[in-house]
Design a protein around this motif. Sequence first.
Motif, PDB file in Angstrom:
ATOM      1  N   LEU A  91       0.549  -1.308  -0.035  1.00 25.61           N
ATOM      2  CA  LEU A  91       0.378  -0.489  -0.268  1.00 25.61           C
ATOM      3  C   LEU A  91       0.547   1.689   0.114  1.00 25.61           C
ATOM      4  O   LEU A  91       1.793   1.853   0.394  1.00 25.61           O
ATOM      5  CB  LEU A  91      -0.516   0.119   1.322  1.00 25.61           C
ATOM      6  CG  LEU A  91      -1.623  -0.763   1.522  1.00 25.61           C
ATOM      7  CD1 LEU A  91      -2.775  -0.471   2.921  1.00 25.61           C
ATOM      8  CD2 LEU A  91      -2.915  -1.191   0.361  1.00 25.61           C
ATOM      9  N   THR A  92       0.334   2.021  -0.533  1.00 24.96           N
ATOM     10  CA  THR A  92       1.385   3.628  -0.773  1.00 24.96           C
ATOM     11  C   THR A  92       0.675   3.891   0.866  1.00 24.96           C
ATOM     12  O   THR A  92       0.492   3.719   1.915  1.00 24.96           O
ATOM     13  CB  THR A  92       0.538   4.551  -1.563  1.00 24.96           C
ATOM     14  OG1 THR A  92      -1.051   4.941  -1.352  1.00 24.96           O
ATOM     15  CG2 THR A  92       0.574   4.478  -3.148  1.00 24.96           C
ATOM     16  N   VAL A  93       1.432   5.475   1.427  1.00 26.70           N
ATOM     17  CA  VAL A  93       1.559   6.181   2.732  1.00 26.70           C
ATOM     18  C   VAL A  93       0.461   6.155   3.117  1.00 26.70           C
ATOM     19  O   VAL A  93      -0.478   6.346   3.852  1.00 26.70           O
ATOM     20  CB  VAL A  93       2.359   7.042   2.439  1.00 26.70           C
ATOM     21  CG1 VAL A  93       1.918   8.036   3.321  1.00 26.70           C
ATOM     22  CG2 VAL A  93       3.769   7.389   2.347  1.00 26.70           C
ATOM     23  N   ALA A  94      -0.662   6.552   1.703  1.00 27.16           N
ATOM     24  CA  ALA A  94      -2.403   7.254   2.093  1.00 27.16           C
ATOM     25  C   ALA A  94      -2.883   5.840   1.706  1.00 27.16           C
ATOM     26  O   ALA A  94      -3.970   6.132   3.170  1.00 27.16           O
ATOM     27  CB  ALA A  94      -2.907   7.577   1.117  1.00 27.16           C
ATOM     28  N   GLY A  95      -3.008   5.146   1.568  1.00 28.03           N
ATOM     29  CA  GLY A  95      -3.235   3.613   2.338  1.00 28.03           C
ATOM     30  C   GLY A  95      -2.535   3.108   2.991  1.00 28.03           C
ATOM     31  O   GLY A  95      -3.811   2.941   3.661  1.00 28.03           O
ATOM     32  N   ASN A  96      -1.465   3.423   3.304  1.00 27.43           N
ATOM     33  CA  ASN A  96      -1.458   2.887   5.299  1.00 27.43           C
ATOM     34  C   ASN A  96      -2.369   3.063   5.769  1.00 27.43           C
ATOM     35  O   ASN A  96      -3.102   2.998   7.103  1.00 27.43           O
ATOM     36  CB  ASN A  96      -0.505   2.828   5.704  1.00 27.43           C
ATOM     37  CG  ASN A  96       0.406   1.446   4.764  1.00 27.43           C
ATOM     38  OD1 ASN A  96       0.513   0.436   5.135  1.00 27.43           O
ATOM     39  ND2 ASN A  96       1.189   1.393   3.493  1.00 27.43           N
ATOM     40  N   VAL A  97      -1.930   4.712   6.185  1.00 32.34           N
ATOM     41  CA  VAL A  97      -3.181   5.829   6.650  1.00 32.34           C
ATOM     42  C   VAL A  97      -4.720   4.914   6.997  1.00 32.34           C
ATOM     43  O   VAL A  97      -5.325   5.484   7.964  1.00 32.34           O
ATOM     44  CB  VAL A  97      -2.917   6.918   6.476  1.00 32.34           C
ATOM     45  CG1 VAL A  97      -3.436   8.374   7.373  1.00 32.34           C
ATOM     46  CG2 VAL A  97      -1.449   7.336   6.505  1.00 32.34           C
ATOM     47  N   SER A 129       2.448   9.117  -2.473  1.00 29.09           N
ATOM     48  CA  SER A 129       1.934   8.199  -2.812  1.00 29.09           C
ATOM     49  C   SER A 129       2.936   7.375  -2.720  1.00 29.09           C
ATOM     50  O   SER A 129       2.867   6.117  -3.522  1.00 29.09           O
ATOM     51  CB  SER A 129       1.698   8.945  -4.582  1.00 29.09           C
ATOM     52  OG  SER A 129       2.512   9.965  -4.613  1.00 29.09           O
ATOM     53  N   ARG A 130       3.711   7.416  -2.293  1.00 27.44           N
ATOM     54  CA  ARG A 130       4.470   6.377  -2.157  1.00 27.44           C
ATOM     55  C   ARG A 130       4.641   5.518  -1.422  1.00 27.44           C
ATOM     56  O   ARG A 130       4.022   5.282  -0.461  1.00 27.44           O
ATOM     57  CB  ARG A 130       6.382   7.057  -1.333  1.00 27.44           C
ATOM     58  CG  ARG A 130       6.867   8.337  -1.775  1.00 27.44           C
ATOM     59  CD  ARG A 130       7.901   8.690  -1.511  1.00 27.44           C
ATOM     60  NE  ARG A 130       8.900   8.457  -2.258  1.00 27.44           N
ATOM     61  CZ  ARG A 130      10.374   9.104  -2.175  1.00 27.44           C
ATOM     62  NH1 ARG A 130      11.013  10.331  -1.013  1.00 27.44           N
ATOM     63  NH2 ARG A 130      11.427   8.443  -2.209  1.00 27.44           N
ATOM     64  N   ARG A 131       5.363   4.150  -1.397  1.00 25.23           N
ATOM     65  CA  ARG A 131       5.550   3.031  -0.461  1.00 25.23           C
ATOM     66  C   ARG A 131       6.266   2.888   0.599  1.00 25.23           C
ATOM     67  O   ARG A 131       7.261   3.470   0.814  1.00 25.23           O
ATOM     68  CB  ARG A 131       5.926   1.904  -1.487  1.00 25.23           C
ATOM     69  CG  ARG A 131       5.568   2.124  -3.142  1.00 25.23           C
ATOM     70  CD  ARG A 131       3.958   0.995  -3.064  1.00 25.23           C
ATOM     71  NE  ARG A 131       3.168   1.037  -4.126  1.00 25.23           N
ATOM     72  CZ  ARG A 131       2.036   0.998  -4.189  1.00 25.23           C
ATOM     73  NH1 ARG A 131       1.637   0.663  -3.532  1.00 25.23           N
ATOM     74  NH2 ARG A 131       1.116   0.781  -5.105  1.00 25.23           N
ATOM     75  N   PRO A 132       6.138   1.590   1.330  1.00 26.68           N
ATOM     76  CA  PRO A 132       6.977   2.212   2.774  1.00 26.68           C
ATOM     77  C   PRO A 132       8.513   1.677   2.535  1.00 26.68           C
ATOM     78  O   PRO A 132       9.304   2.433   2.854  1.00 26.68           O
ATOM     79  CB  PRO A 132       6.748   0.903   3.568  1.00 26.68           C
ATOM     80  CG  PRO A 132       5.312   0.926   3.042  1.00 26.68           C
ATOM     81  CD  PRO A 132       5.130   1.440   1.893  1.00 26.68           C
ATOM     82  N   HIS A 133       8.978   1.562   0.858  1.00 25.71           N
ATOM     83  CA  HIS A 133       9.840   1.178   0.993  1.00 25.71           C
ATOM     84  C   HIS A 133      10.775   1.871   0.509  1.00 25.71           C
ATOM     85  O   HIS A 133      12.279   1.803   0.384  1.00 25.71           O
ATOM     86  CB  HIS A 133      10.560  -0.272   0.636  1.00 25.71           C
ATOM     87  CG  HIS A 133      10.088  -0.384  -1.111  1.00 25.71           C
ATOM     88  ND1 HIS A 133       9.035  -0.108  -1.399  1.00 25.71           N
ATOM     89  CD2 HIS A 133      10.725   0.686  -2.015  1.00 25.71           C
ATOM     90  CE1 HIS A 133       8.844   0.081  -3.337  1.00 25.71           C
ATOM     91  NE2 HIS A 133       9.842   0.591  -3.074  1.00 25.71           N
ATOM     92  N   GLU A 134      10.585   3.117   0.394  1.00 31.26           N
ATOM     93  CA  GLU A 134      10.912   4.373  -0.064  1.00 31.26           C
ATOM     94  C   GLU A 134      10.945   5.191   0.235  1.00 31.26           C
ATOM     95  O   GLU A 134      11.288   6.302  -0.134  1.00 31.26           O
ATOM     96  CB  GLU A 134       9.959   4.661  -1.290  1.00 31.26           C
ATOM     97  CG  GLU A 134      10.007   4.002  -2.859  1.00 31.26           C
ATOM     98  CD  GLU A 134       8.664   4.412  -3.256  1.00 31.26           C
ATOM     99  OE1 GLU A 134       9.730   4.965  -5.189  1.00 31.26           O
ATOM    100  OE2 GLU A 134       7.529   4.382  -3.417  1.00 31.26           O
ATOM    101  N   LEU A 135      10.655   5.444   2.229  1.00 28.87           N
ATOM    102  CA  LEU A 135      10.998   6.286   2.783  1.00 28.87           C
ATOM    103  C   LEU A 135      11.868   5.590   4.553  1.00 28.87           C
ATOM    104  O   LEU A 135      12.451   4.905   4.536  1.00 28.87           O
ATOM    105  CB  LEU A 135       9.277   5.882   4.036  1.00 28.87           C
ATOM    106  CG  LEU A 135       9.072   6.473   3.012  1.00 28.87           C
ATOM    107  CD1 LEU A 135       7.456   6.193   4.146  1.00 28.87           C
ATOM    108  CD2 LEU A 135       8.309   7.732   2.224  1.00 28.87           C
ATOM    109  N   SER A 136      12.823   6.931   4.690  1.00 31.86           N
ATOM    110  CA  SER A 136      13.551   7.007   5.648  1.00 31.86           C
ATOM    111  C   SER A 136      12.433   5.863   7.415  1.00 31.86           C
ATOM    112  O   SER A 136      11.192   5.723   7.034  1.00 31.86           O
ATOM    113  CB  SER A 136      13.944   7.335   6.098  1.00 31.86           C
ATOM    114  OG  SER A 136      13.209   8.976   6.959  1.00 31.86           O
ATOM    115  N   GLY A 137      13.658   5.432   7.741  1.00 38.17           N
ATOM    116  CA  GLY A 137      13.143   4.365   9.247  1.00 38.17           C
ATOM    117  C   GLY A 137      12.296   5.871   9.578  1.00 38.17           C
ATOM    118  O   GLY A 137      10.602   5.358  10.099  1.00 38.17           O
TER     119      GLY A 137
END
Length: 330
Positions: A91-97, A129-137
């Motif tokens: 899921l995208t960031v928005a999808g997770n939230v 619109s980004r995916r979790p693996h594209e984000l920092s911790g």
Amino acid sequence: MAAVVRLDRVRHTFPGVVALDDVELTAPPGRLTALLGPSGCGKTTLLRVVAGHLRPAAGRVLIDGRDATALPPERRDIGMVFQSYALFPHLTVAGNVAFGLRMRRLPRETVRRRVGEALDLVGLADQASRRPHELSGGQRQRVALARAVTIRPAVLLLDEPLSSLDARLAVQMRGELRRVQRETGLTAILVTHDQEEALELADEIAILDRGRVVQHGAPQEVFRAPATRWVAGFLGYENVLDLPGKGPVAVRPEHLGVLRPGDEAPGDAHVVEGTVADVRFRGTGYTITFRTAEGRTLVAVSPDDGLAPGAPARLYVPLSRAVGLDGRPT
């Protein structure tokens, strides 16, 4: 609306182990309560009992006056942030939230609005619109926090949420976490083993030892007046010594003073004589291990390394910094 959480004589056991022993605890509405203690003390078990993932063997869990002891997690109106983030990678960031909102079958426009508000709150509106693996911790942890608060829970549970971050990022995220909790007004319960984190974030601290709450109060109160010898040692009051007329006292290393030859001790201090056993560099200064004439070991912190192992030295104990232990249980 923020809720009060109360544990009423809660007991929980695992095979051969009493994990929670007759725990009484109240987490006030709109405030952050930290559960602090060493590994195995029962703090994570307590959080899981509040969340509904464990049912206690005895006692009650009350949320806003309602007995929630037998309720499953999904009926407790709780948001939870885990150490591991627990984001959905597909899921995208928005999808997770949005996940919790969609599970509640809220209208699409309501979901869109609340997701936008939550991402604004944690400063990630431009990452929707980004995916979790594209984000920092740190960004992933903020997504997890946004997901927990967007459902507007009565209680927010935080299970070691910063322990997987590096030290610098964890310190930065403390400020973010505290800001979000204050802006939302949520009742929050934080599990942590990090004393500095608990002191910085919490309105109240509950210290656990062997399944019991051994002290509960404001951070300043708990830190400055530990209730037992064990709490004093856990909070870093490493030095225990007997002072004439005061009995046994505990003193933190940074509160002991080192006297150079010819130095005079402050008027309200007690002087201890002995020998330097060890000197170690610690970045901002030096840790000095000191052995008294009676054979007691004391640890002090000094800004310089003017002392060498084997050298005679004097320490002084400011009486205002000494915590009395006479008659206190271990």
